[in-house]
Design an enzyme around this catalytic site. Structure first.
Site, short mmCIF file in Angstrom:
data_model
loop_
_atom_site.label_atom_id
_atom_site.label_comp_id
_atom_site.label_asym_id
_atom_site.label_seq_id
_atom_site.Cartn_x
_atom_site.Cartn_y
_atom_site.Cartn_z
N HIS A 53 1.00 -11.51 1.78
CA HIS A 53 -0.11 -10.79 1.14
C HIS A 53 -0.85 -11.65 0.12
CE1 HIS A 53 -1.42 -6.37 0.30
NE2 HIS A 53 -2.43 -7.19 0.20
N TYR A 105 0.82 -1.22 0.00
CA TYR A 105 0.00 0.00 0.00
C TYR A 105 0.86 1.27 0.00
CZ TYR A 105 -3.68 -3.17 1.86
OH TYR A 105 -4.55 -4.20 2.10
#
Ligand code: A2P
Length: 267
Positions: free
Chosen positions: A104, A49
Site C-alpha cells: 500500500h 480500508y
C-alpha cells in the site's frame, strides 16, 4: 470490457470502483453491487480500508462468475508477514485469490515486504503483484532486488498531479501506473478549466477527469457510493478528448511533472 495488458500476461480492466473511506457494511455492499450491475468488473479495496468483507459479500450477491471480476487488495505495511496477511484478506473476501495484491505504501523502505508478496504470488493467492505510492527511486530500489517484478504502481494521479516522470519510468519498466483519486477526492470537479473542457465535449467534469486517464491507458478507480455517480463515472468509453483538450488539462499540473508519488508522506 476495456482492459490493459500487464507485463506478467494478465489484464486489468481500465475502469474500476475504488472503495477507500467507504465504511464496512451496507454502504460498501450497495456501492459494489451497483457498480457490478452497471457493468464494472474491477473493484479496488485494501486491508487498511477495513471493508474487504463487504466487497466479498457484494461479489457473491452479484452472481457474476469469479473469473469475470478483477479484485485488488493492498498489503497494510505494518510489519506483518504479507503472505499471511494475503490469506487473511482472502478469508474476509471469501475468495481463493485476488487478481492484484500491492504494497500500500513504502513504509519501512521499498523492499522488505516484497518477498512476502512474491510468496503470495507463488502460492496462487495473487495473480499479479505490485505497489502503490512508490516513487521512481523506490521503484528502482525494488526492481534491483525483485525476483518477480512489480507490474502495477497505483498512485494519486490526475491533471493536477500529472506525475509525468513517474508515468514515463513506469512505462519504460513494464509497470502500469494506475490512478487513484482521479477526481482529487472530489475537489477538482469544480475547476474552471475542467468545466470548460466538459462543456465543449458535452460531458460532466467527472467523466472528463476519468477520460483524461484513459487517454493515456492508465487504469483508473473513481470512488463513489452513489449509484447515479457510479453510472456516470462508467460512461467514459464513448467519447474522446482532443489533443487541445488534453493540453489544457495537462497544463493544470502543479507537480512539475514529478517522479515522486507523493507530495508528503503520511507514515
Ligand atoms: P460520493 O461517494 O458521495 O459520490 P476520487 O475518486 O478522486 O477519490 O473522488 C471521490 C469523491 O468524489 C467522493 O467524495 C465522491 O462522493 C465524489 N464523486 C465521485 N463521483 C462523482 C461524480 N460523478 N460527481 C460528483 N462527485 C463525485
Amino acid at each position: 470490457m476495456h482492459t490493459r495488458a500487464l507485463a506478467d500476461g494478465n489484464a486489468i480492466p481500465l475502469l474500476g470502483l475504488g472503495v477507500w473511506q467507504v465504511p464496512d457494511g451496507p454502504e460498501c455492499v450497495d456501492a459494489v453491487r451497483a457498480a457490478l450491475e452497471l457493468g464494472y468488473r474491477h473493484i479496488d479495496t485494501a486491508q487498511a480500508y477495513g471493508n474487504e468483507a463487504s466487497v466479498g459479500e457484494a461479489l457473491r450477491a452479484s452472481g457474476i462468475p469469479r473469473d469475470e471480476v478483477f479484485v485488488t487488495t493492498k498489503f497494510y505495511p505494518r510489519g506483518d508477514d504479507p503472505a499471511a496477511a494475503a490469506e487473511q484478506s482472502l478469508r474476509l473476501l471469501g475468495l481463493d485469490y485476488v487478481d492484484l495484491y500491492i504494497v500500500h505504501w513504502p513504509a519501512g523502505g521499498p523492499t522488505w515486504a516484497w518477498p512476502g508478496l512474491e510468496t503470495a504470488h507463488a502460492r496462487g493467492h495473487a495473480r499479479s503483484i505490485g505497489v502503490s505510492n512508490f516513487s521512481v527511486a523506490e521503484l528502482q530500489e525494488l526492481r534491483a532486488v525483485a525476483t518477480v517484478q512489480p507490474v502495477v504502481n497505483q498512485v494519486q494521479f490526475n491533471p493536477f498531479v500529472y506525475r509525468r516522470a513517474l508515468l514515463e519510468h513506469c512505462e519504460e519498466n513494464g509497470i502500469a501506473l494506475e490512478a487513484y483519486s482521479p477526481l482529487g477526492t472530489g475537489r477538482h470537479l469544480g475547476d474552471a478549466t475542467v468545466a470548460k473542457v466538459a462543456q465543449s465535449v458535452g460531458r460532466t467534469p467527472a467523466q472528463v477527469l476519468i477520460r483524461w486517464c484513459l487517454e493515456r491507458s492508465v487504469p483508473v478507480i473513481p470512488k463513489s457510493t452513489r449509484r447515479t455517480r457510479i453510472e456516470e463515472n462508467g460512461q467514459v468509453f464513448d467519447f474522446e478528448l482532443s489533443d487541445d483538450d488534453l493540453a489544457q488539462l495537462d497544463a493544470l499540473d502543479t507537480t512539475g511533472g514529478t517522479g515522486e508519488a507523493l507530495e508528503r508522506k503520511w507514515w
